[in-house]
Design a protein around this motif. Structure first.
Motif, mmCIF file in Angstrom:
data_model
loop_
_atom_site.group_PDB
_atom_site.id
_atom_site.type_symbol
_atom_site.label_atom_id
_atom_site.label_comp_id
_atom_site.label_asym_id
_atom_site.label_seq_id
_atom_site.Cartn_x
_atom_site.Cartn_y
_atom_site.Cartn_z
ATOM 1 N N ILE A 10 48.439 32.733 38.748
ATOM 2 C CA ILE A 10 48.121 32.727 40.181
ATOM 3 C C ILE A 10 48.856 33.860 40.896
ATOM 4 O O ILE A 10 48.341 34.441 41.858
ATOM 5 C CB ILE A 10 48.450 31.354 40.823
ATOM 6 C CG1 ILE A 10 47.868 31.281 42.248
ATOM 7 C CG2 ILE A 10 49.949 31.081 40.825
ATOM 8 C CD1 ILE A 10 47.970 29.912 42.878
ATOM 9 N N GLN A 11 50.037 34.224 40.411
ATOM 10 C CA GLN A 11 50.749 35.358 41.009
ATOM 11 C C GLN A 11 50.040 36.678 40.709
ATOM 12 O O GLN A 11 49.938 37.549 41.580
ATOM 13 C CB GLN A 11 52.190 35.398 40.489
ATOM 14 C CG GLN A 11 53.032 34.197 40.919
ATOM 15 C CD GLN A 11 54.425 34.227 40.336
ATOM 16 O OE1 GLN A 11 55.276 34.997 40.780
ATOM 17 N NE2 GLN A 11 54.675 33.400 39.322
ATOM 18 N N ASP A 12 49.522 36.811 39.504
ATOM 19 C CA ASP A 12 48.829 38.045 39.122
ATOM 20 C C ASP A 12 47.488 38.202 39.843
ATOM 21 O O ASP A 12 47.080 39.313 40.180
ATOM 22 C CB ASP A 12 48.589 38.072 37.609
ATOM 23 C CG ASP A 12 49.888 38.216 36.820
ATOM 24 O OD1 ASP A 12 50.877 38.687 37.407
ATOM 25 O OD2 ASP A 12 49.907 37.831 35.626
ATOM 26 N N PHE A 13 46.796 37.082 40.073
ATOM 27 C CA PHE A 13 45.483 37.156 40.715
ATOM 28 C C PHE A 13 45.583 37.671 42.145
ATOM 29 O O PHE A 13 44.628 38.232 42.677
ATOM 30 C CB PHE A 13 44.823 35.772 40.699
ATOM 31 C CG PHE A 13 43.732 35.642 39.673
ATOM 32 C CD1 PHE A 13 42.408 35.538 40.039
ATOM 33 C CD2 PHE A 13 44.042 35.651 38.314
ATOM 34 C CE1 PHE A 13 41.398 35.427 39.099
ATOM 35 C CE2 PHE A 13 43.049 35.537 37.361
ATOM 36 C CZ PHE A 13 41.722 35.427 37.741
ATOM 37 N N PHE A 14 46.734 37.467 42.763
ATOM 38 C CA PHE A 14 46.900 37.867 44.168
ATOM 39 C C PHE A 14 48.058 38.858 44.291
ATOM 40 O O PHE A 14 48.969 38.682 45.075
ATOM 41 C CB PHE A 14 47.096 36.630 45.043
ATOM 42 C CG PHE A 14 45.926 35.684 44.987
ATOM 43 C CD1 PHE A 14 44.792 35.910 45.750
ATOM 44 C CD2 PHE A 14 45.934 34.597 44.116
ATOM 45 C CE1 PHE A 14 43.692 35.072 45.674
ATOM 46 C CE2 PHE A 14 44.845 33.742 44.028
ATOM 47 C CZ PHE A 14 43.716 33.984 44.811
ATOM 48 N N ARG A 15 47.967 39.900 43.459
ATOM 49 C CA ARG A 15 48.963 40.964 43.452
ATOM 50 C C ARG A 15 48.372 42.201 44.113
ATOM 51 O O ARG A 15 47.265 42.639 43.774
ATOM 52 C CB ARG A 15 49.410 41.276 42.025
ATOM 53 C CG ARG A 15 50.617 42.220 41.953
ATOM 54 C CD ARG A 15 50.972 42.501 40.495
ATOM 55 N NE ARG A 15 51.241 41.281 39.753
ATOM 56 C CZ ARG A 15 52.372 40.603 39.810
ATOM 57 N NH1 ARG A 15 53.350 41.026 40.599
ATOM 58 N NH2 ARG A 15 52.540 39.503 39.104
ATOM 59 N N SER A 16 49.107 42.772 45.041
ATOM 60 C CA SER A 16 48.665 43.988 45.737
ATOM 61 C C SER A 16 49.803 44.991 45.763
ATOM 62 O O SER A 16 50.928 44.644 46.155
ATOM 63 C CB SER A 16 48.221 43.652 47.170
ATOM 64 O OG SER A 16 47.849 44.817 47.861
ATOM 65 N N ASP A 75 39.718 35.842 42.805
ATOM 66 C CA ASP A 75 40.749 36.509 43.603
ATOM 67 C C ASP A 75 40.352 36.688 45.069
ATOM 68 O O ASP A 75 41.064 37.353 45.817
ATOM 69 C CB ASP A 75 41.082 37.875 42.994
ATOM 70 C CG ASP A 75 39.858 38.779 42.893
ATOM 71 O OD1 ASP A 75 38.735 38.306 43.187
ATOM 72 O OD2 ASP A 75 40.020 39.955 42.512
ATOM 73 N N VAL A 76 39.244 36.081 45.478
ATOM 74 C CA VAL A 76 38.791 36.215 46.871
ATOM 75 C C VAL A 76 39.711 35.447 47.814
ATOM 76 O O VAL A 76 40.069 35.944 48.894
ATOM 77 C CB VAL A 76 37.329 35.720 47.011
ATOM 78 C CG1 VAL A 76 36.935 35.636 48.486
ATOM 79 C CG2 VAL A 76 36.382 36.631 46.249
ATOM 80 N N PHE A 84 40.683 29.830 44.258
ATOM 81 C CA PHE A 84 41.295 29.914 42.929
ATOM 82 C C PHE A 84 41.870 28.558 42.513
ATOM 83 O O PHE A 84 41.640 28.084 41.388
ATOM 84 C CB PHE A 84 42.399 30.973 42.940
ATOM 85 C CG PHE A 84 43.136 31.093 41.638
ATOM 86 C CD1 PHE A 84 42.699 31.964 40.656
ATOM 87 C CD2 PHE A 84 44.282 30.332 41.393
ATOM 88 C CE1 PHE A 84 43.382 32.073 39.448
ATOM 89 C CE2 PHE A 84 44.967 30.430 40.194
ATOM 90 C CZ PHE A 84 44.511 31.310 39.221
ATOM 91 N N VAL A 85 42.601 27.923 43.421
ATOM 92 C CA VAL A 85 43.218 26.631 43.118
ATOM 93 C C VAL A 85 42.151 25.575 42.845
ATOM 94 O O VAL A 85 42.280 24.771 41.911
ATOM 95 C CB VAL A 85 44.132 26.185 44.278
ATOM 96 C CG1 VAL A 85 44.632 24.748 44.061
ATOM 97 C CG2 VAL A 85 45.311 27.140 44.417
ATOM 98 N N LEU A 86 41.085 25.585 43.644
ATOM 99 C CA LEU A 86 40.008 24.597 43.456
ATOM 100 C C LEU A 86 39.322 24.778 42.108
ATOM 101 O O LEU A 86 39.111 23.804 41.374
ATOM 102 C CB LEU A 86 38.987 24.729 44.588
ATOM 103 C CG LEU A 86 37.785 23.776 44.507
ATOM 104 C CD1 LEU A 86 38.244 22.317 44.585
ATOM 105 C CD2 LEU A 86 36.787 24.076 45.630
ATOM 106 N N LEU A 87 38.975 26.020 41.760
ATOM 107 C CA LEU A 87 38.295 26.282 40.491
ATOM 108 C C LEU A 87 39.181 25.886 39.310
ATOM 109 O O LEU A 87 38.732 25.196 38.392
ATOM 110 C CB LEU A 87 37.910 27.758 40.394
ATOM 111 C CG LEU A 87 36.823 28.251 41.356
ATOM 112 C CD1 LEU A 87 36.673 29.768 41.262
ATOM 113 C CD2 LEU A 87 35.494 27.574 41.057
#
Length: 463
Positions: A277-283, A344-345, A350-353
């Motif tokens: 989850i940290q990687d999916f929302f990395r900028s 990643d939207v 993400f949490v629900l899926l």
């Protein structure tokens, strides 16, 4: 005293409430579900033994492999000796695993932890996991999915209790340890005391299950339940198949593939949940999800895992086992595809899926004993279940290998983004597709594999 553990001394008296059986089974599954909470002290183990993540991760791998092997080898013994003796043996092995590991921690011998928690504890896991299954199915012939879901729900939820409890115990035993800081590690002395506390505490809790478990008297059936109603459902047999014959059928091996695929897909996310989850929302190299939030996400997944074991297995009593696995595998393919493409939207999406995917993972575990009962009858369903759990052992290796193998090619941990996960997630879509096809191919077991009419199993079914 040990004769009190024999099957003949566990037959329920007249009027005994069958609703006392799920709590007895739950007490065992809540304890052995601690295996999902090993990440709590993983960093402390790495620091104490001066070992790599892989070397410490082997402890969990050995435990899961031994779970499957002991369930497969010991399944027939469990059926022959009854649930009380099986639960007692499970408690002894599980507690001994903690105590031997405590010795290994105190002496700095990692191999003793492998032997204790991994080998001995793994045997306790396998025997404990299957010990109440056939008993629950015999007490709840009208609702086998509900019954097994109630107990196996505990295995998925065991980490919810073990994780915070272990953190608090470590902070109690080591004043320098801060459970709210990801980089904080506990001392070796605190780890020794933790394992001693868990070993003794879990043994006492599991003894509650040993004392309260009962098997139904011969000929018992729930009030108002008509056994003839079983014949009205498709893919549900009124005959019985032995464990030896079950592994010779196509239905068994197709169901093995189904369970393997469902577990492989789920455990791939479970093993990687926090960094994922940290990687999916990395900028720009920085994640917008904190370590604490990632830890909370793991807790949410545990809730989905636990709830799925009860909700989906109960639903299978209404719509059937084959249709519910079509949901697990078919809808699971769609969810994995969405996770790969649009996960990643938004964090909530993400949490629900991921949560629904994990509910299917848990539901698959809880539904499979009832599926086995439908296909093979109640005669040796516990032993058959034990053999089927080798699929879990195989998936416990395959799932993390698939995910970690792809991620190793994408870059270093802490630098990955959502795109790095796409190959692994799309591979899981293919894995679930294989399971979906295998489930479609499952057919009733041919009568040539049924127990002869003269056997006690056949007489019991006729009664």
């Amino acid at each position: 005293m040990l004769t009190a553990l024999d099957r003949q001394h566990t037959v329920a008296p007249a009027g005994y409430s069958r609703w006392l059986i799920p709590p007895a089974a739950l007490s065992v599954h809540l304890c052995i579900g601690q295996v999902y909470a090993t990440s709590v002290y993983k960093n402390s183990f790495i620091a104490h033994f001066d070992a790599s993540q892989t070397a410490i991760g082997v402890i969990f791998s050995i435990a899961i492999v031994m779970l499957g092997l002991s369930a497969a080898v010991g399944g027939t013994w469990v059926e022959a000796n009854g649930p009380r003796k099986a639960m007692f043996v499970s408690a002894c092995f599980w507690a001994a695993g903690f105590l031997v590991s405590a010795l290994g921690i105190a002496t700095g011998q990692l191999w003793l932890v492998y032997f204790g928690y991994g080998f001995l504890g793994g045997i306790g896991l396998g025997i404990g996991y299957i010990s109440p299954v056939s008993t629950l199915i015999k007490w709840f012939p009208d609702r086998p999915g509900l019954a097994t879901g109630l107990a196996i729900m505990g295995f998925g939820g065991g980490a919810l209790i073990a994780s915070p409890a272990s953190r608090q115990l470590l902070s109690l035993y080591d004043s320098d340890y801060d459970p709210n800081v990801a980089t904080s590690v506990a001392s070796g002395h605190a780890l020794v005391l933790l394992f001693l506390t868990l070993g003794i505490g879990y043994f006492l809790i599991m003894m509650f299950g040993v004392a309260n478990i009962r098997v139904p008297a011969e000929g018992w059936k729930p009030a108002g339940w008509n056994p003839a109603s079983v014949r009205e459902k498709p893919l549900v047999t009124t005959a019985n198949v032995s464990a030896a014959n079950a592994i010779r059928t196509k239905a068994f091996w197709l169901l093995w593939i189904v369970l393997f695929c469902n577990v492989t897909a789920g455990i791939g996310i479970l093993e990687q949940a926090s960094p994922m989850i940290q990687d999916f929302f990395r900028s720009d190299g920085v994640s917008t999800v904190s370590v604490a939030a990632a830890g909370g996400f793991v807790g949410v997944l545990s809730l989905f895992n636990m709830a799925g074991r009860f909700a989906w297995s109960s639903t299978s009593d209404l719509i059937g086992r084959k249709p519910i696995y079509m949901v697990y595998l078919g809808v699971g393919m769609v969810l994995y595809l969405l996770l790969a493409l649009v996960g990643d939207v938004a964090t909530a999406l993400f949490v629900l899926l991921a949560g629904v995917i994990l509910s299917f993972y848990g539901g698959g575990f809880a539904t499979v004993p009832a599926y086995l009962r439908d296909l093979f009858g109640t005669y040796q369903v516990g032993a058959i279940h034990g053999r089927l759990l080798t699929a879990w052992s195989a998936a416990g290796v395959a799932g993390p290998l698939i995910v970690n193998g792809f991620l190793d090619q994408q870059g270093k941990p802490g630098t990955l983004t959502s795109s790095a996960y796409q190959p692994a997630l799309l591979t899981m879509v293919g894995v679930l597709a294989v399971g979906f096809i295998a489930n479609l191919l499952i057919r009733p077991v041919p009568s040539t594999y049924h127990e002869p009419a003269s056997t006690p199993a056949a007489k019991e079914a006729a009664a």
